[in-house]
Motif scaffolding. Sequence first.
Motif, short mmCIF file in Angstrom:
data_model
loop_
_atom_site.label_atom_id
_atom_site.label_comp_id
_atom_site.label_asym_id
_atom_site.label_seq_id
_atom_site.Cartn_x
_atom_site.Cartn_y
_atom_site.Cartn_z
N PRO A 23 -41.48 10.40 -11.64
CA PRO A 23 -41.32 10.99 -12.38
C PRO A 23 -40.61 11.65 -14.19
N THR A 28 -37.50 10.94 -22.83
CA THR A 28 -37.30 11.03 -24.44
C THR A 28 -36.64 9.27 -23.65
N ASP A 29 -35.88 9.20 -21.80
CA ASP A 29 -35.97 8.50 -21.82
C ASP A 29 -35.84 7.17 -21.10
N TYR A 71 -31.95 20.75 -23.79
CA TYR A 71 -30.59 20.84 -24.94
C TYR A 71 -30.69 22.08 -25.62
N THR A 104 -34.27 16.79 -20.88
CA THR A 104 -33.97 18.55 -19.71
C THR A 104 -32.45 17.32 -19.24
C1 LIG Z 1 -32.57 9.49 -29.80
C2 LIG Z 1 -32.91 9.56 -28.70
C3 LIG Z 1 -31.23 9.66 -28.64
C4 LIG Z 1 -30.44 10.45 -27.64
N1 LIG Z 1 -29.69 11.06 -27.07
C5 LIG Z 1 -28.64 11.42 -26.53
C6 LIG Z 1 -27.11 11.03 -26.13
O1 LIG Z 1 -26.06 11.67 -27.57
N2 LIG Z 1 -26.63 12.29 -24.77
C7 LIG Z 1 -27.07 12.01 -23.98
O2 LIG Z 1 -26.74 12.06 -22.49
N3 LIG Z 1 -28.66 11.17 -23.66
C8 LIG Z 1 -29.16 10.58 -24.85
N4 LIG Z 1 -30.65 10.04 -25.17
C9 LIG Z 1 -31.39 10.28 -23.99
C10 LIG Z 1 -32.28 11.93 -23.35
O3 LIG Z 1 -32.06 12.38 -24.14
C11 LIG Z 1 -31.30 12.50 -22.11
O4 LIG Z 1 -31.16 11.52 -20.98
C12 LIG Z 1 -32.49 13.45 -21.53
O5 LIG Z 1 -31.72 14.17 -21.20
C13 LIG Z 1 -33.29 13.25 -20.52
O6 LIG Z 1 -33.90 14.02 -19.97
P1 LIG Z 1 -35.45 13.81 -20.33
O7 LIG Z 1 -36.40 15.36 -19.44
O8 LIG Z 1 -36.56 12.88 -21.52
O9 LIG Z 1 -36.00 12.93 -19.16
P2 LIG Z 1 -37.07 11.74 -18.44
O10 LIG Z 1 -36.96 10.29 -19.37
O11 LIG Z 1 -38.66 12.44 -18.48
O12 LIG Z 1 -36.50 11.12 -17.04
C14 LIG Z 1 -35.27 10.11 -17.51
C15 LIG Z 1 -35.48 9.41 -15.54
O13 LIG Z 1 -34.93 10.39 -14.80
C16 LIG Z 1 -36.45 11.07 -14.20
N5 LIG Z 1 -36.16 12.54 -13.77
C17 LIG Z 1 -36.05 12.98 -14.75
N6 LIG Z 1 -36.42 14.28 -14.34
C18 LIG Z 1 -36.01 14.68 -13.33
C19 LIG Z 1 -36.89 15.60 -11.71
N7 LIG Z 1 -36.30 16.30 -11.73
N8 LIG Z 1 -35.94 15.05 -10.87
C20 LIG Z 1 -36.27 13.36 -10.08
N9 LIG Z 1 -35.97 12.74 -11.34
C21 LIG Z 1 -36.21 12.91 -12.79
C22 LIG Z 1 -36.61 9.91 -14.24
O14 LIG Z 1 -37.90 9.72 -13.18
C23 LIG Z 1 -36.00 8.77 -15.52
O15 LIG Z 1 -35.65 8.43 -14.14
C24 LIG Z 1 -31.24 10.12 -25.92
C25 LIG Z 1 -32.15 9.38 -26.06
C26 LIG Z 1 -33.19 9.43 -27.43
C27 LIG Z 1 -34.65 8.91 -27.58
#
Ligand SMILES: Cc1cc2nc3c(=O)[nH]c(=O)nc-3n(C[C@H](O)[C@H](O)[C@H](O)COP(=O)(O)OP(=O)(O)OC[C@H]3O[C@@H](n4cnc5c(N)ncnc54)[C@H](O)[C@@H]3O)c2cc1C
Length: 279
Positions: A23, A28-29, A71, A104
């Motif tokens: 997914p 962002t991760d 967020y 997210t």
């Molecule tokens: C510059 C930067 C700063 C950051 N700072 C922080 C911080 O201060 N604190 C912090 O906690 N994190 C931080 N992060 C990490 C990241 O932003 C968070 O963890 C964010 O919430 C990930 O959400 P996403 O939707 O982008 O996940 P994605 O990158 O799309 O997915 C992350 C993982 O979750 C899985 N996934 C996503 N959604 C689902 C779903 N609905 N069901 C099942 N699996 C799923 C994906 O397959 C993947 O393995 C940062 C990242 C960056 C790039």
Amino acid sequence: MQTPRSLGAALDILARDPGIWRPFAGGTDLMVLLEAGKLAHRHYLNIWNLAELRGIESASWLISLGALTTYTDVRRNATLVREFPLLCRAAAETGGVATQNRGTLGGNIANASPAADTPPALLIYDAELELLSSRGSRRIPYRGFHGGYKKMDLRPDELVGRIFLPRGRTGWKSYYRKVGTRRAQAISKVCFAGAVRFDGKIVDDIRIAIGSVAPAVVCATQTEAYVRGKSLDAAAIAAARQVFAKEIAPIDDIRSTAHYRHVVALNLLEEFLTTTAAQ
Ligand SMILES: Cc1cc2nc3c(=O)[nH]c(=O)nc-3n(C[C@H](O)[C@H](O)[C@H](O)COP(=O)(O)OP(=O)(O)OC[C@H]3O[C@@H](n4cnc5c(N)ncnc54)[C@H](O)[C@@H]3O)c2cc1C
């Protein structure tokens, strides 16, 4: 990358080839890992457009947040700001504006990092998760979802669908501290969330959740049990520190040392107990 048009279509794709599809929510991760060449080539399932996974809905007894809640969505929701301040603090201290607009809650949970910032708040609030697959849905307590480093109770054909926060918490005092190299854009060295309810001077109930001191974000259940029923004088707080010291097991990594994390975590516990007892 495949972009299904509906939740049903997304779940069918996951069911057809479990484990093949990853997914992709805000990315962002995942984008960081891809950029660093740390992700083997896989098939990505773009879930960003799935309306069924969006929205913050209020019922009288709970708030339901779609897994794609960002967020920024959290910070702008008046009910969350009023009733779930720890979650809003965590959202406000996660990354910068761009990350907050795109990252997210579902991604923060499913990424399963021990340093993630929203899990401690979700633990404090006794959150529940709805996990979806083409076989149906199951609802589980968030406490216990993460079973170790990057281990979680999520099957390869499942998506995190919604996060539920029970309402009606009254009389709780809360505390949140993220310790990182910088205030934002930095992953936590230690992230501490606590909530306590007093009956007079006695601790009636307490929740302590902490990130970056174990292979997963954890609740300090032994410390909670020790403090419950006590009056928080200096001797009780000193004894609580000792229980907490045995309960946590921080590690050395690129962001910090185990020793630093240990000292900071104990100081945060003391600050939490001291300040809430004095309020
Ligand atoms: C510059 C930067 C700063 C950051 N700072 C922080 C911080 O201060 N604190 C912090 O906690 N994190 C931080 N992060 C990490 C990241 O932003 C968070 O963890 C964010 O919430 C990930 O959400 P996403 O939707 O982008 O996940 P994605 O990158 O799309 O997915 C992350 C993982 O979750 C899985 N996934 C996503 N959604 C689902 C779903 N609905 N069901 C099942 N699996 C799923 C994906 O397959 C993947 O393995 C940062 C990242 C960056 C790039």
